[in-house]
Design an enzyme around this catalytic site. Structure first.
Site, PDB file in Angstrom:
ATOM      1  N   HIS A 182     -13.061   3.411   3.030  1.00  0.00           N
ATOM      2  CA  HIS A 182     -12.299   4.416   2.479  1.00  0.00           C
ATOM      3  C   HIS A 182     -13.100   5.833   1.992  1.00  0.00           C
ATOM      4  CE1 HIS A 182      -9.313   1.090   2.199  1.00  0.00           C
ATOM      5  NE2 HIS A 182      -8.369   2.315   2.632  1.00  0.00           N
TER       6      HIS A 182
ATOM      7  N   LYS B  80       2.417  -4.108   6.243  1.00  0.00           N
ATOM      8  CA  LYS B  80       2.936  -4.311   4.946  1.00  0.00           C
ATOM      9  C   LYS B  80       4.399  -4.246   4.936  1.00  0.00           C
ATOM     10  CE  LYS B  80      -1.203  -5.228   3.235  1.00  0.00           C
ATOM     11  NZ  LYS B  80      -1.245  -6.447   2.474  1.00  0.00           N
TER      12      LYS B  80
ATOM     13  N   TYR C 140      -1.017  -0.860  10.164  1.00  0.00           N
ATOM     14  CA  TYR C 140      -1.153  -1.402   8.861  1.00  0.00           C
ATOM     15  C   TYR C 140      -0.035  -1.384   7.930  1.00  0.00           C
ATOM     16  CZ  TYR C 140      -3.189  -2.146   4.269  1.00  0.00           C
ATOM     17  OH  TYR C 140      -3.651  -2.737   3.000  1.00  0.00           O
TER      18      TYR C 140
ATOM     19  N   SER D  55       0.626  -1.274  -0.082  1.00  0.00           N
ATOM     20  CA  SER D  55      -0.088  -0.163  -0.030  1.00  0.00           C
ATOM     21  C   SER D  55       0.930   1.321  -0.013  1.00  0.00           C
ATOM     22  CB  SER D  55      -0.813   0.055   1.251  1.00  0.00           C
ATOM     23  OG  SER D  55      -1.104   1.318   1.653  1.00  0.00           O
ATOM     24  N   SER D  56       0.530   2.439  -0.626  1.00  0.00           N
ATOM     25  CA  SER D  56       1.205   3.555  -0.558  1.00  0.00           C
ATOM     26  C   SER D  56       1.352   4.229   0.846  1.00  0.00           C
ATOM     27  CB  SER D  56       0.371   4.586  -1.355  1.00  0.00           C
ATOM     28  OG  SER D  56      -0.744   4.969  -0.682  1.00  0.00           O
ATOM     29  N   CYS D  57       0.590   3.629   2.051  1.00  0.00           N
ATOM     30  CA  CYS D  57       1.099   4.092   3.091  1.00  0.00           C
ATOM     31  C   CYS D  57       1.948   3.829   3.901  1.00  0.00           C
ATOM     32  CB  CYS D  57      -0.387   3.739   4.125  1.00  0.00           C
ATOM     33  SG  CYS D  57      -0.678   2.182   4.704  1.00  0.00           S
TER      34      CYS D  57
END
Ligand code: GDP
Length: 314
Positions: free
Chosen positions: A180, A141, A137, A108-110
């Site tokens: 989201h 990841k 999260y 994920s981009s987070c």
């Protein structure tokens, strides 16, 4: 990946996994295996090991995860960390142990630092502090990426990682609190329209910027990278453009045909100010998105209406 190879799509009931499965079927892959979470709990190492021993998949798309929006990430912090860590560790380890030819891990981009320079390159991983609201999260990841890298380094496994930007699409979660932003706002604007409400409340200041990719485009990129990418470093998947939450809310108001006002509730968190992906590596590898945000929004609203109708009937 040949048409007859055995391919396991983990998370096939989710928005991303179901899009990957559809894409593989369209391309003529005939032997796709899936398990629902009720049948196979990916947090259970023994169950995962048994499944891999019995089925022996050659290719694995690891799209199973516990996911949600800013509120869910911030509220169910233990579950987001534990479930996602266990899923990544169990599936990646079993893939190594049972000689999977190639595995693709979806991140994920987070995972990138909260204040990363924009657009965010893959090399910015672990160069700064993470955003607090989704740190659990992101840590899970990042562990998944590092597992892929370590199993490649130590055992020579062809395990790759891809980092999608914020996603939306068919079969999204439209829960009012846990979803989201994009699906949450589709629902809120729709409900305000049918209930003739004068305004819709959007969380935060409306100033943060986000990039959105339609899940079918993501699935196409995932299959493409499974076929063409064999390196250690993750690959960002996005469109390379973002917009403010305020602009997004205005687009959604238009698609839903709602005529009331938009109000911002700045008692709710904004999250990361911006997380625009640098997609130059993806473009160099030969893949570019094809569904625009506006086209995607129309399809997503149609999907919401279908889900809504189904709920009313059942
Ligand atoms: P994020 O990209 O990980 O921060 O995840 P979200 O999609 O949940 O939130 C993106 C941005 O949209 C944040 O700045 C939120 O404050 C904002 N936002 C505005 N309204 C909503 C809403 O109704 N739900 C969610 N999840 N976010 C919202």
């Amino acid at each position: 990946m040949e048409a007859n190879d055995l391919i396991y799509v983990a998370g096939h009931r989710g928005m991303v996994g179901s899009a990957i499965k559809r894409r593989l079927e369209t391309l003529g892959y005939q032997r796709i295996i899936t398990r629902s979470s009720g049948t196979l709990d990916l947090r259970n190492p023994a169950a995962v090991d048994e499944f891999f021993a019995a089925e022996k998949p050659a290719y694995v798309f690891l799209a199973a995860a516990k996911v949600g929006g800013i509120h869910a990430n911030n509220t169910y912090r233990a579950e987001f960390l534990y479930d996602n860590l266990m899923i990544a560790a169990n599936v990646i380890h079993a893939a190594y142990k049972h000689n999977v030819t190639k595995l693709q891990f979806l991140g994920s981009s987070c995972i990138y630092p909260r204040m990363a320079p924009q657009p965010i390159k893959e090399s910015f991983l672990l160069t700064g502090v993470l955003e607090q609201t989704n740190e659990p999260y992101a840590i899970a990841k990042i562990a998944g990426i590092k597992l892929c890298e370590a199993y490649r380094d130590q055992y020579g496994c062809n395990f790759i990682s891809v980092m999608p930007t914020n996603l939306f699409g068919i079969g999204d979660n439209y829960h009012p609190e846990n979803a989201h932003v994009l699906p949450a706002l589709i629902r809120r604007f729709h409900e305000a329209k049918v209930n003739h409400k004068p305004s819709v409340t959007v969380w935060g200041t409306g100033m943060p910027k986000r990039e959105f990719l339609f899940a079918d485009d993501l699935a196409d990129a995932c299959v493409y990278l499974m076929q063409h990418y064999n390196e250690k470093e993750p690959v960002n998947i996005g469109i390379g453009e973002d917009l403010t939450i305020r602009q997004l809310a205005e687009y959604i108001r238009e698609v839903v045909c709602y005529e009331g006002d938009i109000i911002f509730d700045d008692s709710k968190p904004d999250g990361t100010p911006r997380k625009l992906m640098d997609v130059s590596k993806l473009h160099r590898l030969g893949w570019k998105h094809s569904i625009s945000l506006k086209e995607g929004l129309v399809m997503a609203y149609r999907d919401f209406l279908q889900q809504d109708q189904f709920k009313l009937q059942s």
